[in-house]
Every structure is written in C-alpha cells, then in structure tokens.
Design a protein around this motif. Sequence first.
Motif, PDB file in Angstrom:
ATOM      1  N   SER A  80      13.388 -20.685 -13.667  1.00 52.54           N
ATOM      2  CA  SER A  80      14.890 -21.863 -13.643  1.00 52.54           C
ATOM      3  C   SER A  80      16.095 -21.130 -13.886  1.00 52.54           C
ATOM      4  CB  SER A  80      14.863 -22.278 -14.992  1.00 52.54           C
ATOM      5  OG  SER A  80      15.664 -21.702 -15.828  1.00 52.54           O
ATOM      6  N   THR A  81      17.459 -21.710 -12.680  1.00 49.75           N
ATOM      7  CA  THR A  81      18.389 -21.180 -12.440  1.00 49.75           C
ATOM      8  C   THR A  81      19.441 -21.181 -13.858  1.00 49.75           C
ATOM      9  OG1 THR A  81      18.261 -21.924 -10.101  1.00 49.75           O
ATOM     10  CG2 THR A  81      20.731 -21.507 -10.918  1.00 49.75           C
ATOM     11  N   LYS A  82      20.228 -19.879 -14.181  1.00 52.90           N
ATOM     12  CA  LYS A  82      20.815 -20.180 -15.733  1.00 52.90           C
ATOM     13  C   LYS A  82      22.349 -20.015 -15.229  1.00 52.90           C
ATOM     14  CE  LYS A  82      18.242 -17.892 -19.632  1.00 52.90           C
ATOM     15  NZ  LYS A  82      19.132 -17.555 -20.796  1.00 52.90           N
ATOM     16  N   LYS A  83      23.279 -21.205 -15.645  1.00 56.68           N
ATOM     17  CA  LYS A  83      25.002 -20.952 -15.278  1.00 56.68           C
ATOM     18  C   LYS A  83      25.446 -20.413 -16.125  1.00 56.68           C
ATOM     19  CE  LYS A  83      25.939 -25.344 -13.749  1.00 56.68           C
ATOM     20  NZ  LYS A  83      25.841 -26.600 -13.568  1.00 56.68           N
ATOM     21  N   ILE A  84      26.572 -19.648 -16.226  1.00 55.55           N
ATOM     22  CA  ILE A  84      27.304 -19.018 -17.734  1.00 55.55           C
ATOM     23  C   ILE A  84      28.273 -18.770 -16.503  1.00 55.55           C
ATOM     24  CG2 ILE A  84      27.612 -17.385 -18.869  1.00 55.55           C
ATOM     25  CD1 ILE A  84      24.664 -16.161 -17.716  1.00 55.55           C
ATOM     26  N   PRO A  85      29.056 -20.156 -17.831  1.00 49.04           N
ATOM     27  CA  PRO A  85      30.703 -20.532 -17.510  1.00 49.04           C
ATOM     28  C   PRO A  85      31.446 -19.395 -17.199  1.00 49.04           C
ATOM     29  CG  PRO A  85      30.248 -21.843 -18.696  1.00 49.04           C
ATOM     30  CD  PRO A  85      28.550 -21.309 -18.557  1.00 49.04           C
ATOM     31  N   PHE A  86      32.582 -18.998 -17.686  1.00 49.57           N
ATOM     32  CA  PHE A  86      33.746 -18.051 -17.726  1.00 49.57           C
ATOM     33  C   PHE A  86      35.050 -18.345 -17.227  1.00 49.57           C
ATOM     34  CE2 PHE A  86      30.416 -15.225 -17.609  1.00 49.57           C
ATOM     35  CZ  PHE A  86      30.526 -14.338 -18.590  1.00 49.57           C
ATOM     36  N   GLU A  87      36.230 -18.033 -17.610  1.00 50.02           N
ATOM     37  CA  GLU A  87      37.689 -18.284 -17.358  1.00 50.02           C
ATOM     38  C   GLU A  87      38.170 -17.107 -16.721  1.00 50.02           C
ATOM     39  OE1 GLU A  87      39.302 -21.236 -18.317  1.00 50.02           O
ATOM     40  OE2 GLU A  87      37.846 -21.972 -18.650  1.00 50.02           O
ATOM     41  N   TYR A  88      39.167 -17.174 -15.554  1.00 44.48           N
ATOM     42  CA  TYR A  88      39.278 -15.989 -14.638  1.00 44.48           C
ATOM     43  C   TYR A  88      40.970 -16.088 -14.897  1.00 44.48           C
ATOM     44  CZ  TYR A  88      39.354 -18.456 -11.146  1.00 44.48           C
ATOM     45  OH  TYR A  88      40.155 -18.943  -8.912  1.00 44.48           O
ATOM     46  N   GLU A  89      41.776 -14.839 -14.119  1.00 45.37           N
ATOM     47  CA  GLU A  89      42.806 -15.295 -13.271  1.00 45.37           C
ATOM     48  C   GLU A  89      43.049 -14.213 -12.614  1.00 45.37           C
ATOM     49  OE1 GLU A  89      46.015 -14.314 -16.486  1.00 45.37           O
ATOM     50  OE2 GLU A  89      45.460 -16.010 -17.962  1.00 45.37           O
ATOM     51  N   TYR A  90      43.770 -14.697 -11.189  1.00 40.19           N
ATOM     52  CA  TYR A  90      43.986 -13.232 -10.549  1.00 40.19           C
ATOM     53  C   TYR A  90      45.237 -13.126 -10.502  1.00 40.19           C
ATOM     54  CZ  TYR A  90      43.155 -10.887  -5.677  1.00 40.19           C
ATOM     55  OH  TYR A  90      43.439 -10.581  -4.521  1.00 40.19           O
ATOM     56  N   ASN A  91      44.892 -11.677 -10.599  1.00 43.57           N
ATOM     57  CA  ASN A  91      46.316 -10.713  -9.809  1.00 43.57           C
ATOM     58  C   ASN A  91      46.545 -10.000  -8.772  1.00 43.57           C
ATOM     59  OD1 ASN A  91      48.714  -9.043  -9.656  1.00 43.57           O
ATOM     60  ND2 ASN A  91      48.316  -8.328 -12.511  1.00 43.57           N
ATOM     61  N   ARG A  92      47.514 -11.112  -8.160  1.00 50.85           N
ATOM     62  CA  ARG A  92      48.320 -11.060  -6.491  1.00 50.85           C
ATOM     63  C   ARG A  92      48.344  -9.808  -6.684  1.00 50.85           C
ATOM     64  NH1 ARG A  92      47.556 -14.091  -2.147  1.00 50.85           N
ATOM     65  NH2 ARG A  92      47.922 -15.496  -3.033  1.00 50.85           N
ATOM     66  N   GLU A  93      48.942  -8.423  -7.802  1.00 52.17           N
ATOM     67  CA  GLU A  93      50.142  -7.459  -7.095  1.00 52.17           C
ATOM     68  C   GLU A  93      48.692  -6.242  -7.609  1.00 52.17           C
ATOM     69  OE1 GLU A  93      53.279  -7.669  -9.873  1.00 52.17           O
ATOM     70  OE2 GLU A  93      53.649  -9.042  -8.602  1.00 52.17           O
ATOM     71  N   LYS A  94      48.106  -6.059  -7.804  1.00 51.14           N
ATOM     72  CA  LYS A  94      47.254  -5.318  -8.326  1.00 51.14           C
ATOM     73  C   LYS A  94      45.405  -5.945  -7.865  1.00 51.14           C
ATOM     74  CE  LYS A  94      48.688  -4.406 -13.152  1.00 51.14           C
ATOM     75  NZ  LYS A  94      48.131  -4.734 -14.552  1.00 51.14           N
ATOM     76  N   LYS A  95      45.284  -7.133  -7.320  1.00 52.64           N
ATOM     77  CA  LYS A  95      43.637  -7.736  -7.064  1.00 52.64           C
ATOM     78  C   LYS A  95      43.575  -7.063  -7.382  1.00 52.64           C
ATOM     79  CE  LYS A  95      46.127  -6.552  -2.306  1.00 52.64           C
ATOM     80  NZ  LYS A  95      46.243  -6.560  -1.181  1.00 52.64           N
ATOM     81  N   GLU A  96      43.122  -7.609  -8.376  1.00 49.26           N
ATOM     82  CA  GLU A  96      41.717  -7.540  -9.815  1.00 49.26           C
ATOM     83  C   GLU A  96      41.816  -9.344 -10.573  1.00 49.26           C
ATOM     84  OE1 GLU A  96      42.743  -3.495 -11.743  1.00 49.26           O
ATOM     85  OE2 GLU A  96      43.683  -5.239 -12.879  1.00 49.26           O
ATOM     86  N   LEU A  97      40.617  -9.402 -11.046  1.00 47.31           N
ATOM     87  CA  LEU A  97      40.254 -10.304 -11.400  1.00 47.31           C
ATOM     88  C   LEU A  97      39.600 -10.019 -13.044  1.00 47.31           C
ATOM     89  CD1 LEU A  97      38.939 -13.196 -10.502  1.00 47.31           C
ATOM     90  CD2 LEU A  97      36.553 -12.161 -10.899  1.00 47.31           C
ATOM     91  N   PHE A  98      40.917 -11.091 -14.172  1.00 46.29           N
ATOM     92  CA  PHE A  98      40.255 -11.039 -15.293  1.00 46.29           C
ATOM     93  C   PHE A  98      39.700 -11.831 -16.007  1.00 46.29           C
ATOM     94  CE2 PHE A  98      41.332 -11.914 -19.497  1.00 46.29           C
ATOM     95  CZ  PHE A  98      41.330 -10.207 -19.707  1.00 46.29           C
TER      96      PHE A  98
END
Length: 136
Positions: A80-98
Amino acid sequence: MKKIKFLNFLVVIFCCLLFCSNAWSKDGELKDISQPYLGTYDCEEFYFAGENVLGKFTFLKVELKTDGGCVYYREKKSKSTKKIPFEYEYNREKKELFASGQWGIFKIQKSFPLKKGEIHVVIPIANLTLKAKFKK
C-alpha cells in the motif's frame, strides 16, 4: 461630473488596496506571490548505500503545498501507499528547501537544493547514505 470621476477614482484605489492587502505579511513585507516551486516532484533516482533501489518502488513522490506542508508518497511494489507529512520552507535567495518532520524514529531537519525543478536529497543514515533526485 468631476465628483463622479473622483468617486470612481476612490473606488478603484480602494479595490486595489483591498485585493493587494493579501499579498502583505504581518511584518509589512511582501509575501512570495509567485511560487513556481509548488507542485509534485517524481523520483528519478534513488540510491541507498550506493545501490539503485528505485526499482523496488512503484512510485516515490514529493508534493509541496502552499501552506508550508509537504507530503512524501511512496509505494513499494505489491504494497500500500504510505504518506509521510513534513513541513518545509523555501529560501528563494539560496534556492534551498528546508524540510523538517518526523518519520517513526527518524527526525529530519535538513536543507536540500531545489534548482531548475529538481530537488537533490542527500541524507546520511548511520554509516550509509541515501541519495535521491526528484523532478517536477
């Protein structure tokens, strides 16, 4: 006639302020209205301890949502499919996803580069490394 033009002008200004007010944050800074990084990213490469294990899965996906939440979907073949929730923030200047969240006993708080529609994941687990590439 001048009164009507002036009233129309005030109505237009009021409407502009009303519609644009949602673009401002509480601290007075302009929110990120254009969010091209949002959407679903499919896994194209998945290595664990140097071994390509992508073939063991029907699919692996990451979905970035507008509310700062993201979901990691995985489905092993014949399971079966597993769904794992996370939180994120995107830093536009660094082009990074935290990303931050918890998956069982594993806790993650890590930045990943997100450039040209690709998320490159590198996570050390004990003496092993998980490497993956997700593409929009």
